[in-house]
Enzyme design. Sequence first.
Site, PDB file in Angstrom:
ATOM      1  N   HIS A   1       9.443   4.118  -2.375  1.00 54.75           N
ATOM      2  CA  HIS A   1       9.383   3.429  -1.226  1.00 54.75           C
ATOM      3  C   HIS A   1      10.612   4.021  -0.221  1.00 54.75           C
ATOM      4  O   HIS A   1      11.157   3.267   0.698  1.00 54.75           O
ATOM      5  CB  HIS A   1       9.729   1.910  -1.155  1.00 54.75           C
ATOM      6  CG  HIS A   1       8.882   1.096  -2.008  1.00 54.75           C
ATOM      7  ND1 HIS A   1       9.219   0.748  -3.383  1.00 54.75           N
ATOM      8  CD2 HIS A   1       7.645   0.763  -1.753  1.00 54.75           C
ATOM      9  CE1 HIS A   1       8.461   0.103  -3.957  1.00 54.75           C
ATOM     10  NE2 HIS A   1       7.261  -0.044  -2.966  1.00 54.75           N
TER      11      HIS A   1
ATOM     12  N   LYS B   1       5.088  -4.968  -9.885  1.00 54.35           N
ATOM     13  CA  LYS B   1       6.223  -4.089 -10.075  1.00 54.35           C
ATOM     14  C   LYS B   1       7.566  -4.886  -9.650  1.00 54.35           C
ATOM     15  O   LYS B   1       7.379  -5.549  -8.912  1.00 54.35           O
ATOM     16  CB  LYS B   1       6.199  -2.697  -9.042  1.00 54.35           C
ATOM     17  CG  LYS B   1       4.796  -1.663  -9.433  1.00 54.35           C
ATOM     18  CD  LYS B   1       4.804  -0.512  -8.453  1.00 54.35           C
ATOM     19  CE  LYS B   1       4.561  -0.975  -7.137  1.00 54.35           C
ATOM     20  NZ  LYS B   1       3.836  -1.606  -6.675  1.00 54.35           N
TER      21      LYS B   1
ATOM     22  N   THR C   1     -12.656  47.445   5.897  1.00 53.30           N
ATOM     23  CA  THR C   1     -12.141  47.321   4.383  1.00 53.30           C
ATOM     24  C   THR C   1     -11.908  48.487   3.981  1.00 53.30           C
ATOM     25  O   THR C   1     -11.780  49.638   4.561  1.00 53.30           O
ATOM     26  CB  THR C   1     -13.430  46.677   3.717  1.00 53.30           C
ATOM     27  OG1 THR C   1     -14.306  47.746   3.554  1.00 53.30           O
ATOM     28  CG2 THR C   1     -14.087  45.828   4.276  1.00 53.30           C
TER      29      THR C   1
ATOM     30  N   ASP D   1       7.828  -8.310  -4.078  1.00 56.00           N
ATOM     31  CA  ASP D   1       6.524  -8.534  -4.857  1.00 56.00           C
ATOM     32  C   ASP D   1       6.839  -9.895  -6.010  1.00 56.00           C
ATOM     33  O   ASP D   1       5.959 -10.569  -6.105  1.00 56.00           O
ATOM     34  CB  ASP D   1       6.309  -7.249  -5.927  1.00 56.00           C
ATOM     35  CG  ASP D   1       5.742  -6.399  -4.764  1.00 56.00           C
ATOM     36  OD1 ASP D   1       5.255  -6.523  -3.801  1.00 56.00           O
ATOM     37  OD2 ASP D   1       5.658  -5.123  -5.322  1.00 56.00           O
TER      38      ASP D   1
ATOM     39  N   ASP E   1      -4.631  37.033   3.835  1.00 54.82           N
ATOM     40  CA  ASP E   1      -3.957  35.828   3.020  1.00 54.82           C
ATOM     41  C   ASP E   1      -2.471  36.452   2.597  1.00 54.82           C
ATOM     42  O   ASP E   1      -1.883  35.699   1.670  1.00 54.82           O
ATOM     43  CB  ASP E   1      -4.680  35.527   1.696  1.00 54.82           C
ATOM     44  CG  ASP E   1      -5.252  36.385   0.841  1.00 54.82           C
ATOM     45  OD1 ASP E   1      -4.629  37.644   0.849  1.00 54.82           O
ATOM     46  OD2 ASP E   1      -5.969  36.083  -0.072  1.00 54.82           O
ATOM     47  N   GLY E   2      -2.095  37.847   2.854  1.00 53.02           N
ATOM     48  CA  GLY E   2      -0.787  38.217   2.333  1.00 53.02           C
ATOM     49  C   GLY E   2      -0.688  39.038   1.192  1.00 53.02           C
ATOM     50  O   GLY E   2       0.645  39.098   0.674  1.00 53.02           O
TER      51      GLY E   2
ATOM     52  N   ALA F   1       0.970  -1.286  -0.058  1.00 54.31           N
ATOM     53  CA  ALA F   1       0.142  -0.004  -0.039  1.00 54.31           C
ATOM     54  C   ALA F   1       0.776   1.356  -0.036  1.00 54.31           C
ATOM     55  O   ALA F   1       2.066   1.244   0.133  1.00 54.31           O
ATOM     56  CB  ALA F   1      -0.832  -0.204   1.330  1.00 54.31           C
TER      57      ALA F   1
END
Length: 594
Positions: free
Chosen positions: A225, A109, A518, A114, A418-419, A58
Amino acid sequence: MTLAKHWKFNKDEDIVLSNLKGLCHSNPAVGLIPSEKVIYNLNSDTSKKVTLISGGGAGHEPLHGGFVGENLLDAAVSGAIFASPSTKQIMAAVKTKSNKDKGTLIIVKNYTGDVLHFGLVVERAKSEGYNIDILPVSDDVAVGRRQNEMVGRRGLAGTALIHKVLGASSSDGSDLKSIAELGHLVNDNLVTIGASLDRTSVPGKAGEEVEFTGPDEAELGLGIHNEPGHKMSPIPNIDDLVKDMFNKLLSPEDKDRHYVDFDLKNDEYILVINNIGGTSSFELYAIAEHVVSNLPLSKRPKRILISDFVTSLNSPGFSITLLNLSNIAKSNSKYSESKVLGYLDLPTDAPGWKPKSFDAKQWSNESKYIDSPMIHEQRVTSSLKMDSGLFEKALTSALQKLLKAEPDITHYDTLVGDGDCGETLAKGANAILDALKNDKSFKDNLSDPASTLSTITEIVEDNMGGTSGGIYSIFLTALVKHIQDAQEITTEALGKAFHGALYDGLFKYTKARTGGRTLVDTLQPFVDSFSKFGNVQEAVKAAKKGCEATKDLQAKFGRASYVSDEEFKDGEIPDPGAIGLLAIIEGYAEALSK
């Protein structure tokens, strides 16, 4: 790079099984054998076709279970994260879906675990009378022949292509020998290489703060992996990186890693751009543009597939895969380019296969880009006149004052937004200053206020995004209309135009008013004062007072409205947008006063 933190799962939970059950919730066409972690296609009739089974550890989702579906896999078996499933699990998949007479092909694979576990099952199944074969996928070019003579190349994103092509081949009635033959042909003409900013973190091991790469370091040729690749420092420019990747995929000079011949001028091929797991869709498509732009092959790819195919959990990287169709056709005329493409295009209901199936004719169309910008069909003009020299000086002064205030605006917006407010305003200011310097048509019409404001509005629309860009554009557009209605440029006429632009224009599209924290807290007091008294300096004072008041206001609009009260630091932070507009107003007024 610090490893990503994970959601807290239950202490004894089998997260792989939870993943497979979640997959079943989204796919009514599959069943699950929970004890063996086998996903199988409920609808595939393997009494009439060759069975295709795949599997492995997995952590590479949507591989393998996400590819179970029509015209793809009949079953997939999952081991633990990055670990091969047991022979018992694999045999369960074989016996659930396989037909002894029609045959079964197992696709794995090329990793030691495997190949050994699936290979052992193949041999056992043969002894029980199954017509069965195995195909190890090995498309990695980062592993040289001398480096790993015993195991060979690893299986990477090319595995997904083999799943799809062979799955469709199985569905059209091909026999086991033909499918395996096609599988080897595809595998022999696949090359893949990956690059990443870091390797991955494994669920359940998030507490192990292991950093694989430094702050300005990336890896090329890493495995899926957490096998290490070649460290790159500093992190290369995306174009340089992509060119290096293509060089390793195609260069015949490196005899140790040159696995597939490509005629750069004539060969037809498929391009796959794979998300290794932690790359956002936004970044992946941006990367795709650079990959396509730097293709060293003359012909456009017959197909360009962009998605997450074979991942490594949350590894922030991507891989490039090329499949040489021309080589396949030359090796066996039965598998023409159109035949292989037809298999690839065949629709599937497997949820992990996300590329849309387009008609082959659509793929033959060259992408078309509209290069000409959207402009007004006719420049807005009026019979009104103003002092163009004075206006240019005042406008320049306003924009320069805004640019000087940009660092403070950005700082405040980083704390409570949000910069991007400062950057957005700066882009608009710099674009207008550039037009004043280089756009002769703009400069020649500065004496016409309607024409000038209309052009400035276009510049703002083209260069300022977000809420700020929208508010400025709407107000300026409305102001142009009300300026055109004026008989002459007087203080009274300007006041009336400003009032109309705000109350009959902008306020129709936003609920922001004074007190909402604002830019309107700067704009509305300025407009109200100027339209009522006709005094610029008094209007500037009103605007400044309104801007200062935002320090003590709670945000009611925009992203700042989602910020907790503690972040506003007890009246120390004014609204960034209000600060920006005040800088413009003050800069303009200062020039007029001189």
